[in-house]
Design a protein around this motif. Structure first.
Motif, PDB file in Angstrom:
ATOM      1  N   PRO A 108      -8.033  14.181  -6.334  1.00 51.68           N
ATOM      2  CA  PRO A 108      -8.153  12.777  -5.920  1.00 51.68           C
ATOM      3  C   PRO A 108      -8.803  11.903  -6.987  1.00 51.68           C
ATOM      4  CG  PRO A 108      -8.733  14.229  -4.106  1.00 51.68           C
ATOM      5  CD  PRO A 108      -8.570  15.096  -5.317  1.00 51.68           C
ATOM      6  N   ALA A 109      -9.761  12.466  -7.731  1.00 46.84           N
ATOM      7  CA  ALA A 109     -10.435  11.699  -8.778  1.00 46.84           C
ATOM      8  C   ALA A 109      -9.448  11.286  -9.869  1.00 46.84           C
ATOM      9  CB  ALA A 109     -11.570  12.506  -9.380  1.00 46.84           C
ATOM     10  N   THR A 110      -8.525  12.186 -10.203  1.00 49.86           N
ATOM     11  CA  THR A 110      -7.517  11.874 -11.216  1.00 49.86           C
ATOM     12  C   THR A 110      -6.562  10.796 -10.721  1.00 49.86           C
ATOM     13  OG1 THR A 110      -7.614  14.113 -12.128  1.00 49.86           O
ATOM     14  CG2 THR A 110      -5.646  12.834 -12.617  1.00 49.86           C
ATOM     15  N   ILE A 111      -6.177  10.881  -9.465  1.00 47.44           N
ATOM     16  CA  ILE A 111      -5.282   9.875  -8.884  1.00 47.44           C
ATOM     17  C   ILE A 111      -5.958   8.508  -8.892  1.00 47.44           C
ATOM     18  CG2 ILE A 111      -4.091   9.152  -6.782  1.00 47.44           C
ATOM     19  CD1 ILE A 111      -3.774  12.147  -6.115  1.00 47.44           C
ATOM     20  N   LYS A 112      -7.245   8.483  -8.554  1.00 48.97           N
ATOM     21  CA  LYS A 112      -7.991   7.222  -8.577  1.00 48.97           C
ATOM     22  C   LYS A 112      -8.020   6.647  -9.988  1.00 48.97           C
ATOM     23  CE  LYS A 112     -12.488   5.195  -7.494  1.00 48.97           C
ATOM     24  NZ  LYS A 112     -13.868   5.467  -7.015  1.00 48.97           N
ATOM     25  N   SER A 113      -8.207   7.516 -10.972  1.00 48.79           N
ATOM     26  CA  SER A 113      -8.218   7.073 -12.367  1.00 48.79           C
ATOM     27  C   SER A 113      -6.846   6.548 -12.777  1.00 48.79           C
ATOM     28  CB  SER A 113      -8.626   8.234 -13.281  1.00 48.79           C
ATOM     29  OG  SER A 113      -8.570   7.867 -14.637  1.00 48.79           O
ATOM     30  N   ASP A 114      -5.786   7.215 -12.318  1.00 49.06           N
ATOM     31  CA  ASP A 114      -4.423   6.771 -12.622  1.00 49.06           C
ATOM     32  C   ASP A 114      -4.180   5.345 -12.139  1.00 49.06           C
ATOM     33  OD1 ASP A 114      -3.834   9.182 -13.742  1.00 49.06           O
ATOM     34  OD2 ASP A 114      -2.588   9.911 -12.109  1.00 49.06           O
ATOM     35  N   LEU A 115      -4.655   5.051 -10.924  1.00 43.22           N
ATOM     36  CA  LEU A 115      -4.362   3.775 -10.292  1.00 43.22           C
ATOM     37  C   LEU A 115      -5.330   2.664 -10.682  1.00 43.22           C
ATOM     38  CD1 LEU A 115      -3.475   5.038  -6.700  1.00 43.22           C
ATOM     39  CD2 LEU A 115      -1.888   4.197  -8.432  1.00 43.22           C
ATOM     40  N   SER A 116      -6.408   3.004 -11.375  1.00 42.67           N
ATOM     41  CA  SER A 116      -7.417   1.995 -11.707  1.00 42.67           C
ATOM     42  C   SER A 116      -6.874   0.832 -12.541  1.00 42.67           C
ATOM     43  CB  SER A 116      -8.608   2.656 -12.417  1.00 42.67           C
ATOM     44  OG  SER A 116      -8.216   3.248 -13.635  1.00 42.67           O
ATOM     45  N   PRO A 117      -5.903   1.041 -13.469  1.00 47.59           N
ATOM     46  CA  PRO A 117      -5.368  -0.107 -14.201  1.00 47.59           C
ATOM     47  C   PRO A 117      -4.698  -1.148 -13.302  1.00 47.59           C
ATOM     48  CG  PRO A 117      -4.870   1.911 -15.380  1.00 47.59           C
ATOM     49  CD  PRO A 117      -5.395   2.319 -14.039  1.00 47.59           C
ATOM     50  N   ARG A 147       2.761  12.106  -4.305  1.00 48.32           N
ATOM     51  CA  ARG A 147       3.620  12.772  -5.284  1.00 48.32           C
ATOM     52  C   ARG A 147       2.787  13.466  -6.369  1.00 48.32           C
ATOM     53  NH1 ARG A 147       6.110   8.717  -6.688  1.00 48.32           N
ATOM     54  NH2 ARG A 147       5.456   8.335  -8.833  1.00 48.32           N
ATOM     55  N   ARG A 148       1.759  12.777  -6.846  1.00 55.72           N
ATOM     56  CA  ARG A 148       0.901  13.366  -7.882  1.00 55.72           C
ATOM     57  C   ARG A 148       0.166  14.596  -7.360  1.00 55.72           C
ATOM     58  NH1 ARG A 148       0.088  13.568 -12.787  1.00 55.72           N
ATOM     59  NH2 ARG A 148      -1.928  12.565 -13.136  1.00 55.72           N
ATOM     60  N   LYS A 149      -0.236  14.540  -6.098  1.00 58.04           N
ATOM     61  CA  LYS A 149      -0.990  15.665  -5.535  1.00 58.04           C
ATOM     62  C   LYS A 149      -0.090  16.862  -5.251  1.00 58.04           C
ATOM     63  CE  LYS A 149      -4.113  16.911  -1.760  1.00 58.04           C
ATOM     64  NZ  LYS A 149      -5.110  17.514  -2.654  1.00 58.04           N
ATOM     65  N   THR A 150       1.076  16.609  -4.648  1.00 55.71           N
ATOM     66  CA  THR A 150       1.953  17.709  -4.249  1.00 55.71           C
ATOM     67  C   THR A 150       2.734  18.297  -5.424  1.00 55.71           C
ATOM     68  OG1 THR A 150       3.670  16.107  -3.654  1.00 55.71           O
ATOM     69  CG2 THR A 150       2.192  16.853  -1.900  1.00 55.71           C
ATOM     70  N   GLU A 151       3.209  17.422  -6.323  1.00 58.33           N
ATOM     71  CA  GLU A 151       4.034  17.898  -7.431  1.00 58.33           C
ATOM     72  C   GLU A 151       3.222  18.339  -8.639  1.00 58.33           C
ATOM     73  OE1 GLU A 151       6.951  14.988  -8.406  1.00 58.33           O
ATOM     74  OE2 GLU A 151       7.826  14.925  -6.384  1.00 58.33           O
ATOM     75  N   ASP A 152       2.141  17.618  -8.927  1.00 58.95           N
ATOM     76  CA  ASP A 152       1.349  17.911 -10.128  1.00 58.95           C
ATOM     77  C   ASP A 152       0.036  18.622  -9.825  1.00 58.95           C
ATOM     78  OD1 ASP A 152       3.347  16.553 -11.514  1.00 58.95           O
ATOM     79  OD2 ASP A 152       2.323  14.632 -11.322  1.00 58.95           O
ATOM     80  N   GLY A 153      -0.351  18.620  -8.541  1.00 56.60           N
ATOM     81  CA  GLY A 153      -1.574  19.320  -8.151  1.00 56.60           C
ATOM     82  C   GLY A 153      -2.850  18.707  -8.692  1.00 56.60           C
ATOM     83  N   VAL A 154      -2.847  17.392  -8.952  1.00 59.70           N
ATOM     84  CA  VAL A 154      -4.037  16.759  -9.512  1.00 59.70           C
ATOM     85  C   VAL A 154      -5.049  16.453  -8.418  1.00 59.70           C
ATOM     86  CG1 VAL A 154      -2.698  15.754 -11.396  1.00 59.70           C
ATOM     87  CG2 VAL A 154      -3.089  14.429  -9.320  1.00 59.70           C
ATOM     88  N   PRO A 211       0.812  -1.223   0.000  1.00 60.47           N
ATOM     89  CA  PRO A 211       0.000   0.000   0.000  1.00 60.47           C
ATOM     90  C   PRO A 211       0.841   1.267   0.000  1.00 60.47           C
ATOM     91  CG  PRO A 211      -0.947  -1.603   1.498  1.00 60.47           C
ATOM     92  CD  PRO A 211       0.364  -2.179   1.030  1.00 60.47           C
ATOM     93  N   LYS A 212       2.016   1.229   0.647  1.00 60.02           N
ATOM     94  CA  LYS A 212       2.869   2.415   0.709  1.00 60.02           C
ATOM     95  C   LYS A 212       3.276   2.897  -0.679  1.00 60.02           C
ATOM     96  CE  LYS A 212       7.039   4.266   2.883  1.00 60.02           C
ATOM     97  NZ  LYS A 212       7.490   4.940   1.661  1.00 60.02           N
ATOM     98  N   HIS A 213       3.506   1.963  -1.622  1.00 60.16           N
ATOM     99  CA  HIS A 213       3.868   2.369  -2.975  1.00 60.16           C
ATOM    100  C   HIS A 213       2.757   3.196  -3.613  1.00 60.16           C
ATOM    101  CE1 HIS A 213       6.487  -1.377  -2.688  1.00 60.16           C
ATOM    102  NE2 HIS A 213       7.345  -0.382  -2.879  1.00 60.16           N
ATOM    103  N   LEU A 214       1.523   2.780  -3.405  1.00 57.11           N
ATOM    104  CA  LEU A 214       0.384   3.496  -3.981  1.00 57.11           C
ATOM    105  C   LEU A 214       0.184   4.839  -3.294  1.00 57.11           C
ATOM    106  CD1 LEU A 214      -2.125   0.502  -4.238  1.00 57.11           C
ATOM    107  CD2 LEU A 214      -0.440   1.272  -5.918  1.00 57.11           C
ATOM    108  N   ILE A 215       0.367   4.849  -1.978  1.00 59.76           N
ATOM    109  CA  ILE A 215       0.209   6.097  -1.220  1.00 59.76           C
ATOM    110  C   ILE A 215       1.275   7.106  -1.627  1.00 59.76           C
ATOM    111  CG2 ILE A 215       0.327   7.121   1.089  1.00 59.76           C
ATOM    112  CD1 ILE A 215      -0.843   4.460   2.144  1.00 59.76           C
ATOM    113  N   ASP A 216       2.516   6.637  -1.757  1.00 59.67           N
ATOM    114  CA  ASP A 216       3.603   7.533  -2.170  1.00 59.67           C
ATOM    115  C   ASP A 216       3.325   8.127  -3.546  1.00 59.67           C
ATOM    116  OD1 ASP A 216       4.920   7.056   0.173  1.00 59.67           O
ATOM    117  OD2 ASP A 216       6.361   5.629  -0.667  1.00 59.67           O
ATOM    118  N   TYR A 217       2.808   7.297  -4.442  1.00 61.03           N
ATOM    119  CA  TYR A 217       2.472   7.794  -5.788  1.00 61.03           C
ATOM    120  C   TYR A 217       1.383   8.864  -5.703  1.00 61.03           C
ATOM    121  CZ  TYR A 217       0.378   7.985 -10.424  1.00 61.03           C
ATOM    122  OH  TYR A 217      -0.135   8.435 -11.612  1.00 61.03           O
ATOM    123  N   ALA A 218       0.357   8.586  -4.897  1.00 57.55           N
ATOM    124  CA  ALA A 218      -0.753   9.536  -4.772  1.00 57.55           C
ATOM    125  C   ALA A 218      -0.284  10.867  -4.195  1.00 57.55           C
ATOM    126  CB  ALA A 218      -1.856   8.942  -3.896  1.00 57.55           C
TER     127      ALA A 218
END
Length: 267
Positions: free
Chosen positions: A124-133, A115-122, A106-113
């Motif tokens: 939560p819905a976008t992050i969920k879509s990113d991880l859906s695959p 990073r996407r939020k802080t660095e890219d400003g996306v 789970p930590k790998h997914l949390i770290d990705y989320a």
């Protein structure tokens, strides 16, 4: 079974395991000498049989490779798969290309989320879509690709956390409720609601449905309507005792409407 065959001046070692006439595992590698090829094949065959083909596959397959494998299967089933879907799969596959399926936590997914939020400003819905695959690929990995995945570590229920609000926090809450209550448009006394919720702990929806008429003063009970139940979706009403703290609070809550909570009277 393990086999070794000449391949030019080298030797091809191959391990194939069948079940019901169908191959459930196949892996090969080229070596300089026959003895090297034979040794590798025998060790691999023993290991796969001990671990099981699915578990062994998870020790060699990366998350990125699994996502691409699932994408390929989707494209075969749906030739007109959208470009955005293909791009999303490839993007997340690249992100997790270095992580083995068996090592994903789970930590790998949390770290990705994060990073996407802080660095890219996306969002939560976008992050969920990113991880859906990843979620989709893991969901069918065992059945469709004979790759064992540890979904327990990724989708298990949240750990229960028991924590008491300290006095400083409660004082801050009560001060904020008092500030809001002082506003001329405030109709609900949040201080009383907060205290009653502590004295009569129920789901928010259940508290909001409590009515004065459902109180049995002789028995000191109240009927809680539509209590959540895994099977009974409607009309699951329960008669619940009102312990002393909740009973005393009900005596001072103003009966300005049909609800037990203070509110604007129904017209």
């Amino acid at each position: 079974m393990a086999s070794v065959t000449p391949r030019g001046d080298k030797f091809l070692a191959q391990v194939r395991i069948k079940r019901g006439g169908a191959a459930i595992f196949s892996e090969s590698k080229v070596f300089e000498t026959r003895s090297q090829a034979r040794s590798w094949a025998e060790r691999l065959e023993a290991k796969v049989k001990a671990e099981g083909p699915a578990r062994h596959a998870s020790s060699k397959t990366t998350v990125g490779a699994l996502v691409r494998m699932h994408l390929k299967a989707q494209q075969k089933a749906r030739p007109l798969l959208g470009r955005s879907t293909i791009h999303n799969h490839e993007k997340i596959a690249q992100e997790f290309d270095q992580i083995l399926v068996r090592d994903l936590k789970p930590k790998h997914l949390i770290d990705y989320a994060i990073r996407r939020k802080t660095e890219d400003g996306v969002s939560p819905a976008t992050i969920k879509s990113d991880l859906s695959p990843i979620s989709a690929a893991f969901g069918v990995a065992r059945i469709a690709y004979d790759i064992d995945v540890d979904q327990e570590g990724l989708t298990a229920k949240s750990k229960e956390i028991v924590r008491w609000v300290d006095q400083e926090e409660e004082d801050a809450l009560l001060a904020e409720f008092a500030r809001r209550n002082a506003h001329h448009q405030t109709a609900i006394d949040m201080t009383l609601i907060y205290k009653f919720a502590l004295a009569f702990p129920r789901r928010l929806g259940e508290l909001g449905r409590l009515e004065w008429k459902d109180i049995d003063e002789k028995r000191r009970t109240i009927t809680v309507r539509k209590v959540k139940h895994p099977k009974k979706k409607e009309y699951n009403d329960q008669e619940v005792p009102l312990l002393e703290p909740a009973w005393e609070l009900l005596k001072i809550i103003p009966k300005v409407c049909w609800r037990t909570s203070t509110c604007v009277p129904r017209i």
